[in-house]
Design an enzyme around this catalytic site. Sequence first.
Site, short mmCIF file in Angstrom:
data_model
loop_
_atom_site.label_atom_id
_atom_site.label_comp_id
_atom_site.label_asym_id
_atom_site.label_seq_id
_atom_site.Cartn_x
_atom_site.Cartn_y
_atom_site.Cartn_z
NE ARG A 17 -4.24 -1.46 0.02
CZ ARG A 17 -4.33 -2.49 -0.82
NH1 ARG A 17 -3.34 -2.73 -1.67
NH2 ARG A 17 -5.39 -3.26 -0.83
CG ASP A 20 1.04 -2.35 -8.57
OD1 ASP A 20 0.91 -1.96 -9.76
OD2 ASP A 20 0.17 -3.02 -7.98
CD GLU A 73 -3.29 3.12 -4.95
OE1 GLU A 73 -2.08 2.86 -4.95
OE2 GLU A 73 -4.17 2.26 -5.04
CG HIS A 123 -3.44 -0.88 -6.85
ND1 HIS A 123 -3.60 -0.25 -5.65
CD2 HIS A 123 -3.57 -2.20 -6.58
CE1 HIS A 123 -3.84 -1.14 -4.70
NE2 HIS A 123 -3.81 -2.34 -5.25
P1 NAI Z 1 -1.31 -11.29 4.60
O1 NAI Z 1 -2.23 -10.82 5.68
O2 NAI Z 1 -1.33 -12.73 4.20
O3 NAI Z 1 0.20 -10.95 5.05
C1 NAI Z 1 0.61 -9.74 5.59
C2 NAI Z 1 1.79 -10.03 6.49
O4 NAI Z 1 2.32 -8.78 6.93
C3 NAI Z 1 1.42 -10.84 7.74
O5 NAI Z 1 2.28 -11.97 7.85
C4 NAI Z 1 1.65 -9.87 8.87
O6 NAI Z 1 2.09 -10.50 10.08
C5 NAI Z 1 2.73 -8.96 8.28
N1 NAI Z 1 2.88 -7.72 8.98
C6 NAI Z 1 1.95 -7.01 9.69
N2 NAI Z 1 2.52 -5.93 10.24
C7 NAI Z 1 3.83 -5.94 9.87
C8 NAI Z 1 4.94 -5.10 10.15
N3 NAI Z 1 4.82 -4.03 10.95
N4 NAI Z 1 6.14 -5.41 9.60
C9 NAI Z 1 6.28 -6.50 8.82
N5 NAI Z 1 5.27 -7.36 8.55
C10 NAI Z 1 4.06 -7.06 9.06
O7 NAI Z 1 -1.55 -10.34 3.37
P2 NAI Z 1 -1.16 -10.60 1.85
O8 NAI Z 1 -2.29 -11.28 1.15
O9 NAI Z 1 0.19 -11.19 1.76
O10 NAI Z 1 -1.12 -9.10 1.29
C11 NAI Z 1 -0.17 -8.17 1.77
C12 NAI Z 1 -0.59 -6.79 1.33
O11 NAI Z 1 -0.45 -6.68 -0.09
C13 NAI Z 1 -2.07 -6.46 1.58
O12 NAI Z 1 -2.28 -5.97 2.88
C14 NAI Z 1 -2.36 -5.42 0.55
O13 NAI Z 1 -2.15 -4.15 1.13
C15 NAI Z 1 -1.32 -5.67 -0.54
N6 NAI Z 1 -1.93 -6.11 -1.80
C16 NAI Z 1 -1.64 -5.41 -2.94
C17 NAI Z 1 -2.19 -5.79 -4.16
C18 NAI Z 1 -1.86 -5.07 -5.43
O14 NAI Z 1 -2.53 -5.30 -6.45
N7 NAI Z 1 -0.84 -4.22 -5.46
C19 NAI Z 1 -3.12 -6.90 -4.23
C20 NAI Z 1 -3.31 -7.61 -2.99
C21 NAI Z 1 -2.74 -7.21 -1.82
#
Ligand code: NAI
Length: 336
Positions: A234, A258, A263, A295
């Site tokens: 994000r 991305d 945005e 994005h």
């Molecule tokens: P997820 O919930 O499976 O993984 C997120 C990880 O980040 C978790 O393991 C969590 O413990 C960790 N985390 C939380 N706070 C943290 C910190 N302070 N420092 C380091 N790690 C921390 O989520 P997923 O599916 O892997 O997605 C991650 C992010 O990717 C989403 O939150 C979303 O913002 C973004 N995203 C972007 C997309 C795009 O098209 N550019 C599409 C889908 C998701």
Amino acid sequence: MRIAIFSFRKYEQPFLEAAARSHGIELLPIEAPLSPVTAPLARDCTAVSVFVGDDASAPSLEALAAGGTRLVALRCSGFNHVDLAAAERLGITVVRVPAYSPHAVAEHAVALMLALNRKVHRAFNRVREQDFSLDGLMGFDMHGKTAGIVGTGEIGAVACQILAGFGCRVIAHDPRPNPRCAAIGVRYVELPELFRDSDIISLHCPLTPATHHLIGADALAAMRPGVMIVNTSRGGVIDTRALIRALKDGRIGSVGLDVYEEEGDLFFRDLSESVIRDDVFVRLMTFPNVLITAHQAFLTREALTAIAQTTMGNVAGFRDRRVPPAHIVDTRLIAR
Ligand code: NAI
């Protein structure tokens, strides 16, 4: 049951229609993003669906609730743009698509890395101009470099796997280490070590109060000179102004984005006939070592199929009082 789809885009139409049909749900496509002004368009729709650029703040949710909405179904996994406290107060359930294709996003992050490293974006333009010289196009072997992954959930774990496959030394930071990553040799470290040792840093954590501007002036100063930073998580995880200062100082090797903090005013629409008023974004676009996509990391057939199926499954689950608990956004997650 009828669902209003805000920010409805042509590319998702066949996927949403097929999924809605299979669950007996009627679609009301609305091209406009959700806002307090557009919310009344969803009048009498028990469910509405929104995407990442929609304004799901308290005023929008209040307007939806006044029109009878009881469910907001996110067509994404991130939920930082939803006022969850307001949703709870208004009795609106918020559901999301926790994981659709972690491969889509992780592969896009790696696509940005490879394009930046081997300067594919510059080579493409050069060759079209019949300039076949190579000066300024030199990259580095990914093999043997240290990749630092911030956040090793679904997407970060796939990024770790791909980069380990390239022969990178992969280190990671996550308050909740993922055993799948540890099993392939990823070493968990604290952030200062990750910043100090990484040649490439890829962000895969959610945007929360704890991760807002995680990559700010101090973090950037602590990184290796020439570091590559890739953000597909994000925009708010990076302090864009601090990033621009570091880019101007020549301390950052390259940046792949991305996502962008502001945005919402830009992405997902054709502004080619408009004047962009966001000077920060325009400055970002002037750097030859910055590659921006709007994005699109999620944009694969597999991901869109999964997003549509899960979203309509969530709506049908709400109708039938059987929403998978893991798909309900829990306000306690905001503090995570
Ligand atoms: P997820 O919930 O499976 O993984 C997120 C990880 O980040 C978790 O393991 C969590 O413990 C960790 N985390 C939380 N706070 C943290 C910190 N302070 N420092 C380091 N790690 C921390 O989520 P997923 O599916 O892997 O997605 C991650 C992010 O990717 C989403 O939150 C979303 O913002 C973004 N995203 C972007 C997309 C795009 O098209 N550019 C599409 C889908 C998701």
